[in-house]
Design a protein around this motif. Structure first.
Motif, mmCIF file in Angstrom:
data_model
loop_
_atom_site.group_PDB
_atom_site.id
_atom_site.type_symbol
_atom_site.label_atom_id
_atom_site.label_comp_id
_atom_site.label_asym_id
_atom_site.label_seq_id
_atom_site.Cartn_x
_atom_site.Cartn_y
_atom_site.Cartn_z
ATOM 1 N N ALA A 24 0.790 -1.192 0.038
ATOM 2 C CA ALA A 24 0.131 0.064 0.113
ATOM 3 C C ALA A 24 0.868 1.241 -0.165
ATOM 4 O O ALA A 24 1.563 1.479 0.785
ATOM 5 C CB ALA A 24 -0.791 0.010 1.344
ATOM 6 N N GLY A 25 0.714 2.119 -1.294
ATOM 7 C CA GLY A 25 1.424 3.231 -1.327
ATOM 8 C C GLY A 25 2.938 3.090 -1.051
ATOM 9 O O GLY A 25 3.461 4.165 -0.318
ATOM 10 N N VAL A 26 3.443 2.327 -1.663
ATOM 11 C CA VAL A 26 4.883 1.966 -1.303
ATOM 12 C C VAL A 26 5.910 2.929 -2.289
ATOM 13 O O VAL A 26 5.471 2.935 -3.607
ATOM 14 C CB VAL A 26 5.453 0.565 -1.554
ATOM 15 N N ALA A 27 6.694 3.649 -1.922
ATOM 16 C CA ALA A 27 7.604 4.360 -2.864
ATOM 17 C C ALA A 27 9.029 3.915 -2.455
ATOM 18 O O ALA A 27 9.271 3.911 -1.404
ATOM 19 C CB ALA A 27 7.235 5.870 -2.720
ATOM 20 N N LYS A 28 9.973 4.194 -3.350
ATOM 21 C CA LYS A 28 11.402 3.818 -3.299
ATOM 22 C C LYS A 28 12.197 4.727 -4.223
ATOM 23 O O LYS A 28 12.085 4.558 -5.378
ATOM 24 C CB LYS A 28 11.655 2.455 -3.441
ATOM 25 N N ARG A 63 14.585 -1.688 1.845
ATOM 26 C CA ARG A 63 13.385 -1.132 2.758
ATOM 27 C C ARG A 63 12.914 -0.008 2.097
ATOM 28 O O ARG A 63 13.472 0.784 1.386
ATOM 29 C CB ARG A 63 13.948 -0.357 4.011
ATOM 30 N N PRO A 64 11.337 0.063 2.115
ATOM 31 C CA PRO A 64 10.605 0.969 1.264
ATOM 32 C C PRO A 64 10.782 2.572 1.912
ATOM 33 O O PRO A 64 11.113 2.483 3.238
ATOM 34 C CB PRO A 64 9.275 0.693 1.460
ATOM 35 N N ASP A 65 11.015 3.519 1.180
ATOM 36 C CA ASP A 65 10.966 4.989 1.939
ATOM 37 C C ASP A 65 9.759 5.207 2.632
ATOM 38 O O ASP A 65 9.598 5.765 3.771
ATOM 39 C CB ASP A 65 11.260 5.936 0.646
ATOM 40 N N ILE A 66 8.633 4.822 1.941
ATOM 41 C CA ILE A 66 7.262 5.164 2.494
ATOM 42 C C ILE A 66 6.108 3.812 2.103
ATOM 43 O O ILE A 66 6.744 3.071 1.077
ATOM 44 C CB ILE A 66 6.626 6.464 2.118
ATOM 45 N N GLY A 67 5.002 3.760 2.806
ATOM 46 C CA GLY A 67 4.274 2.723 2.600
ATOM 47 C C GLY A 67 4.394 1.717 3.387
ATOM 48 O O GLY A 67 5.332 1.522 4.286
ATOM 49 N N SER A 68 3.408 0.703 3.300
ATOM 50 C CA SER A 68 3.165 -0.479 3.924
ATOM 51 C C SER A 68 3.187 -1.705 3.283
ATOM 52 O O SER A 68 2.745 -1.692 2.048
ATOM 53 C CB SER A 68 2.116 -0.500 4.992
#
Length: 329
Positions: free
Chosen positions: A15-19, A62-67
């Motif tokens: 969900a909502g993952v950004a890298k 590791r993702p920067d943001i998101g779950s």
């Protein structure tokens, strides 16, 4: 979400993952839900973010943001539990060439905390299942490409993982080896394993996947079953290859205005094909032949074709579909 399922039945949830890697945005708000016991394919051009997503799900990034959750465990806060539940086969076989096939699998078994006896038993079971028994006591360095890939896949399932990530597992294999590996992958899913597959072979995705997610620049651009995605580019088309440049010009004039959308002239040269979209109205084939006959057009080759995932891919990426050579049909 990319796959219609409930959270309770999901093996993978993104969900909502950004890298990002410096100024490069590899993933940009990616969402994905994969139902347990299914095969979901990730398609996209090189650099779309497919491998980055797999590496995040496998706890390698590791993702920067998101779950992200795999097998019910949070990838960031519960990496150990995630690793215990997954198997990973990367783009290149990662077996130890100095060990035999059996020793490779036993080694993985011991790393997975199986007893020596259980590791040996599991290795023999997988060697038989992956049709490697005759090569079990040979060094893996002497394996063919197809054998090495089968051994690599066997290594990824030694510990009975609930989820397996396959990152372009058949790259470089000949058609026979590729199809053999497809059979093994199907067996895994029949046993209840969930598979997330990235591939550059669209036929592979068509044959294997229950659901396909197409991504580009780190975002989903389309998703659905193979059949649903093919509907994206419409129904059947009639492909015509006029015999001469003059015939091609006459044919283009004769067929103008016929079909569900404007006549497509592939290749943009005098030798290219003409493609007429007929959808489900097969009477248009007879009408097209009548018009060509009245115009005195000689056709070297023609055929009725249903959309493929190649057509979907090029349509979604905004690129023209390459002309299909006669020998490729």
């Amino acid at each position: 979400m990319a796959h219609p399922t409930t959270a309770s039945s999901a093996a993978i949830e993104v969900a909502g993952v950004a890298k990002s890697f410096g100024a490069t945005r590899a993933l940009d708000g990616m969402d994905l839900v994969v139902r347990g016991g299914s095969i979901v394919g990730l398609l996209g051009p090189n650099g779309a973010g497919k491998t980055t997503l797999v590496r995040i799900l496998a706890t390698l990034l590791r993702p920067d943001i998101g779950s992200t959750r795999v097998a019910g465990h949070d990838v960031v806060s519960e990496p150990g539990a995630v690793r215990a539940a997954i198997g990973l086969t990367g783009q290149f076989a990662a077996v130890d060439g100095d060990l035999t096939g059996c020793e490779n699998l036993e080694f993985i078994g011991r790393l997975s905390q199986l007893s020596a006896g259980d590791a040996r038993s599991r290795a023999r079971e997988l060697l038989e299942r992956f049709e490697l028994v005759e090569a079990a006591d040979r060094r893996a360095s002497g394996y063919s490409g197809g054998m090495a890939r089968r051994l690599d896949l066997a290594a990824s399932v030694v510990a009975h993982p609930r989820v397996v990530f396959l990152d372009e597992p058949t790259t470089g294999l000949d058609p026979s080896s590729r199809r053999a590996l497809w059979g093994v992958i199907r067996e895994l899913v029949e046993d209840g394993t969930t598979v997330l597959l990235t591939t550059q072979y669209l036929e592979e995705a068509d044959r294997l996947c229950d659901h396909i997610v197409v991504i580009d620049r780190g975002r989903e651009v389309a998703s659905g079953t193979p059949t649903e995605l093919k509907r994206h580019v419409g129904g059947q088309v009639l492909e015509l290859h006029p015999a001469t440049p003059a015939d091609r010009s006459l044919a283009a004039q004769a067929l103008r205005g016929l079909g569900e959308r404007p006549l497509e002239e592939r290749n943009g040269d005098s030798q290219g094909e003409l493609v007429l979209a007929i959808g489900d109205d097969t009477t248009l084939v007879a009408e097209a032949m009548r018009r060509l006959d009245e115009a005195g057009v000689t056709v070297a080759d023609f055929g009725l074709k249903t959309p493929t995932l190649d057509d979907v891919f090029f349509a979604l990426m905004g690129k023209p579909t390459p002309a299909v050579r006669k020998e490729d049909r």
